[in-house]
Design a protein around this motif. Structure first.
Motif, PDB file in Angstrom:
ATOM      1  N   LEU A 175     -27.284  -4.877 -26.283  1.00 10.56           N
ATOM      2  CA  LEU A 175     -27.304  -5.750 -25.116  1.00 10.56           C
ATOM      3  C   LEU A 175     -26.181  -5.363 -24.170  1.00 10.56           C
ATOM      4  CD1 LEU A 175     -28.314  -8.400 -23.715  1.00 10.56           C
ATOM      5  CD2 LEU A 175     -26.602  -9.598 -25.077  1.00 10.56           C
ATOM      6  N   ALA A 176     -26.489  -5.337 -22.888  1.00 10.37           N
ATOM      7  CA  ALA A 176     -25.466  -5.111 -21.863  1.00 10.37           C
ATOM      8  C   ALA A 176     -25.720  -6.081 -20.719  1.00 10.37           C
ATOM      9  CB  ALA A 176     -25.514  -3.672 -21.349  1.00 10.37           C
ATOM     10  N   HIS A 177     -24.646  -6.551 -20.116  1.00 16.99           N
ATOM     11  CA  HIS A 177     -24.735  -7.431 -18.956  1.00 16.99           C
ATOM     12  C   HIS A 177     -24.328  -6.644 -17.727  1.00 16.99           C
ATOM     13  CE1 HIS A 177     -25.305 -11.149 -21.214  1.00 16.99           C
ATOM     14  NE2 HIS A 177     -24.560 -10.566 -22.120  1.00 16.99           N
ATOM     15  N   GLY A 178     -24.981  -6.911 -16.622  1.00 19.41           N
ATOM     16  CA  GLY A 178     -24.646  -6.211 -15.392  1.00 19.41           C
ATOM     17  C   GLY A 178     -24.879  -7.079 -14.181  1.00 19.41           C
ATOM     18  N   THR A 179     -24.044  -6.875 -13.190  1.00 22.83           N
ATOM     19  CA  THR A 179     -24.197  -7.547 -11.903  1.00 22.83           C
ATOM     20  C   THR A 179     -24.056  -6.484 -10.827  1.00 22.83           C
ATOM     21  OG1 THR A 179     -23.241  -9.598 -12.728  1.00 22.83           O
ATOM     22  CG2 THR A 179     -23.243  -9.294 -10.354  1.00 22.83           C
ATOM     23  N   PHE A 180     -24.936  -6.528  -9.861  1.00 20.01           N
ATOM     24  CA  PHE A 180     -24.813  -5.632  -8.721  1.00 20.01           C
ATOM     25  C   PHE A 180     -25.244  -6.352  -7.463  1.00 20.01           C
ATOM     26  CE2 PHE A 180     -28.935  -4.726 -10.691  1.00 20.01           C
ATOM     27  CZ  PHE A 180     -29.812  -4.833  -9.623  1.00 20.01           C
ATOM     28  N   THR A 181     -24.741  -5.876  -6.339  1.00 14.91           N
ATOM     29  CA  THR A 181     -25.078  -6.423  -5.021  1.00 14.91           C
ATOM     30  C   THR A 181     -25.498  -5.270  -4.133  1.00 14.91           C
ATOM     31  OG1 THR A 181     -23.538  -8.259  -5.276  1.00 14.91           O
ATOM     32  CG2 THR A 181     -24.209  -7.712  -3.027  1.00 14.91           C
ATOM     33  N   LYS A 235     -45.781  -8.752 -25.352  1.00  9.11           N
ATOM     34  CA  LYS A 235     -44.757  -8.398 -24.364  1.00  9.11           C
ATOM     35  C   LYS A 235     -43.430  -8.106 -25.058  1.00  9.11           C
ATOM     36  CE  LYS A 235     -46.649 -10.935 -20.445  1.00  9.11           C
ATOM     37  NZ  LYS A 235     -46.404 -12.010 -19.464  1.00  9.11           N
ATOM     38  N   GLU A 236     -42.887  -6.941 -24.780  1.00 16.59           N
ATOM     39  CA  GLU A 236     -41.590  -6.518 -25.320  1.00 16.59           C
ATOM     40  C   GLU A 236     -40.583  -6.573 -24.175  1.00 16.59           C
ATOM     41  OE1 GLU A 236     -40.114  -2.192 -26.206  1.00 16.59           O
ATOM     42  OE2 GLU A 236     -41.398  -2.880 -27.863  1.00 16.59           O
ATOM     43  N   ARG A 237     -39.742  -7.579 -24.173  1.00 12.86           N
ATOM     44  CA  ARG A 237     -38.807  -7.783 -23.064  1.00 12.86           C
ATOM     45  C   ARG A 237     -37.732  -6.701 -23.043  1.00 12.86           C
ATOM     46  NH1 ARG A 237     -39.750 -13.334 -24.853  1.00 12.86           N
ATOM     47  NH2 ARG A 237     -40.840 -14.371 -23.155  1.00 12.86           N
ATOM     48  N   ALA A 238     -37.394  -6.254 -21.818  1.00 14.16           N
ATOM     49  CA  ALA A 238     -36.330  -5.263 -21.629  1.00 14.16           C
ATOM     50  C   ALA A 238     -35.152  -5.838 -20.859  1.00 14.16           C
ATOM     51  CB  ALA A 238     -36.876  -4.042 -20.883  1.00 14.16           C
ATOM     52  N   SER A 239     -35.380  -6.933 -20.119  1.00 12.61           N
ATOM     53  CA  SER A 239     -34.296  -7.536 -19.348  1.00 12.61           C
ATOM     54  C   SER A 239     -34.666  -8.949 -18.925  1.00 12.61           C
ATOM     55  CB  SER A 239     -33.982  -6.704 -18.099  1.00 12.61           C
ATOM     56  OG  SER A 239     -35.072  -6.744 -17.192  1.00 12.61           O
ATOM     57  N   ALA A 240     -33.624  -9.721 -18.637  1.00 13.56           N
ATOM     58  CA  ALA A 240     -33.774 -11.057 -18.055  1.00 13.56           C
ATOM     59  C   ALA A 240     -32.734 -11.169 -16.957  1.00 13.56           C
ATOM     60  CB  ALA A 240     -33.570 -12.141 -19.109  1.00 13.56           C
ATOM     61  N   SER A 241     -33.150 -11.581 -15.756  1.00 15.86           N
ATOM     62  CA  SER A 241     -32.251 -11.544 -14.605  1.00 15.86           C
ATOM     63  C   SER A 241     -32.333 -12.806 -13.762  1.00 15.86           C
ATOM     64  CB  SER A 241     -32.600 -10.351 -13.694  1.00 15.86           C
ATOM     65  OG  SER A 241     -32.444  -9.133 -14.375  1.00 15.86           O
ATOM     66  N   TYR A 281     -29.622  -6.852 -20.112  1.00 19.07           N
ATOM     67  CA  TYR A 281     -30.512  -5.705 -20.292  1.00 19.07           C
ATOM     68  C   TYR A 281     -30.468  -5.330 -21.764  1.00 19.07           C
ATOM     69  CZ  TYR A 281     -29.892  -5.762 -15.296  1.00 19.07           C
ATOM     70  OH  TYR A 281     -29.852  -6.164 -13.991  1.00 19.07           O
ATOM     71  N   PHE A 282     -31.626  -5.316 -22.397  1.00 18.85           N
ATOM     72  CA  PHE A 282     -31.645  -5.102 -23.834  1.00 18.85           C
ATOM     73  C   PHE A 282     -32.779  -4.195 -24.288  1.00 18.85           C
ATOM     74  CE2 PHE A 282     -34.695  -8.575 -23.620  1.00 18.85           C
ATOM     75  CZ  PHE A 282     -34.134  -9.433 -22.705  1.00 18.85           C
ATOM     76  N   GLY A 283     -33.192  -3.305 -23.432  1.00 21.40           N
ATOM     77  CA  GLY A 283     -34.227  -2.353 -23.799  1.00 21.40           C
ATOM     78  C   GLY A 283     -33.717  -0.939 -23.640  1.00 21.40           C
ATOM     79  N   GLY A 284     -34.042  -0.060 -24.559  1.00 23.05           N
ATOM     80  CA  GLY A 284     -33.614   1.337 -24.456  1.00 23.05           C
ATOM     81  C   GLY A 284     -32.095   1.431 -24.458  1.00 23.05           C
ATOM     82  N   ASP A 285     -31.550   2.168 -23.508  1.00 26.78           N
ATOM     83  CA  ASP A 285     -30.097   2.275 -23.323  1.00 26.78           C
ATOM     84  C   ASP A 285     -29.725   1.280 -22.225  1.00 26.78           C
ATOM     85  OD1 ASP A 285     -27.509   2.861 -22.584  1.00 26.78           O
ATOM     86  OD2 ASP A 285     -27.844   5.012 -22.374  1.00 26.78           O
ATOM     87  N   PRO A 286     -29.225   0.084 -22.581  1.00 26.85           N
ATOM     88  CA  PRO A 286     -29.042  -0.968 -21.581  1.00 26.85           C
ATOM     89  C   PRO A 286     -28.135  -0.583 -20.416  1.00 26.85           C
ATOM     90  CG  PRO A 286     -28.520  -1.788 -23.786  1.00 26.85           C
ATOM     91  CD  PRO A 286     -28.846  -0.339 -23.906  1.00 26.85           C
ATOM     92  N   ARG A 287     -27.092   0.213 -20.662  1.00 27.22           N
ATOM     93  CA  ARG A 287     -26.202   0.586 -19.548  1.00 27.22           C
ATOM     94  C   ARG A 287     -26.931   1.475 -18.544  1.00 27.22           C
ATOM     95  NH1 ARG A 287     -23.468  -1.005 -23.374  1.00 27.22           N
ATOM     96  NH2 ARG A 287     -23.222   0.581 -24.933  1.00 27.22           N
ATOM     97  N   ARG A 288     -27.773   2.347 -19.049  1.00 23.75           N
ATOM     98  CA  ARG A 288     -28.580   3.188 -18.159  1.00 23.75           C
ATOM     99  C   ARG A 288     -29.608   2.334 -17.416  1.00 23.75           C
ATOM    100  NH1 ARG A 288     -32.535   7.055 -20.774  1.00 23.75           N
ATOM    101  NH2 ARG A 288     -33.943   5.516 -19.998  1.00 23.75           N
ATOM    102  N   GLU A 289     -30.125   1.307 -18.087  1.00 23.50           N
ATOM    103  CA  GLU A 289     -31.096   0.417 -17.459  1.00 23.50           C
ATOM    104  C   GLU A 289     -30.490  -0.324 -16.267  1.00 23.50           C
ATOM    105  OE1 GLU A 289     -34.326   0.285 -18.220  1.00 23.50           O
ATOM    106  OE2 GLU A 289     -34.011   1.769 -19.790  1.00 23.50           O
TER     107      GLU A 289
END
Length: 164
Positions: free
Chosen positions: A8-14, A104-110, A133-141
């Motif tokens: 799991l990775a958390h991310g914020t962007f603008t 359904k296989e969730r990859a992210s929730a935003s 983000y919790f699918g694949g490589d979350p930081r890349r996601e």
């Protein structure tokens, strides 16, 4: 034996964009189902399996689709409109992921906020997304999602120019 939970990775962007269109016109590109579908849902070589759009607080938007040429995977987007202030703000929560034989296989929730600010005769749009983000490589996601959202907002700009 249970399958381990994905990383799991958390991310914020603008992302900010400026459009030569009034906040009312930009808002209309969100609120009009046909316009929204053109710039948000459809893409070159994409296959849209189904799409629903109910633009109101509590309304659902979403469907399933396949990216052209990248993979045979079918993806889904399930969105709920949490807050809408005409010509000023749209806040949604959404889940994205893959459609598999098992469901359904969730990859992210935003949580995503779109702000529309008058900027002379145009609009300054500020899009902020906070996600898990919790699918694949979350930081890349996270980087991929930011890139995809930037492309989406560029498509909005083309929509506004084409339908002025």
């Amino acid at each position: 034996m249970t399958t381990p939970a994905p990383e799991l990775a958390h991310g914020t962007f603008t992302i900010e964009r400026r459009y030569d269109a009034s906040p009312e016109r930009v808002f209309r590109a969100y609120s009009d189902p046909a316009a929204f579908r053109r710039w948000f849902v459809e893409g070159e070589n994409w296959t849209i399996h189904d799409w629903t759009y109910d633009f109101r607080v509590g309304g659902y938007a979403g469907g399933s689709f396949r990216f052209g040429g990248e993979t045979n995977e079918t993806w889904f987007n399930d969105t709920e409109h949490l807050d809408i202030v005409e010509n000023r703000r749209i806040i949604v929560s959404y889940v994205m992921g893959r459609v598999t034989a098992a469901g359904k296989e969730r990859a992210s929730a935003s949580l995503a906020t779109t702000e529309l600010l008058a900027d002379g005769p145009g609009t300054r749009l500020i899009y902020t997304e906070q996600g898990a983000y919790f699918g694949g490589d979350p930081r890349r996601e996270i980087a991929g999602r930011e890139h995809g959202c930037g492309e989406m907002l560029d498509k909005l700009g083309r929509e506004l120019k084409a339908h002025s």
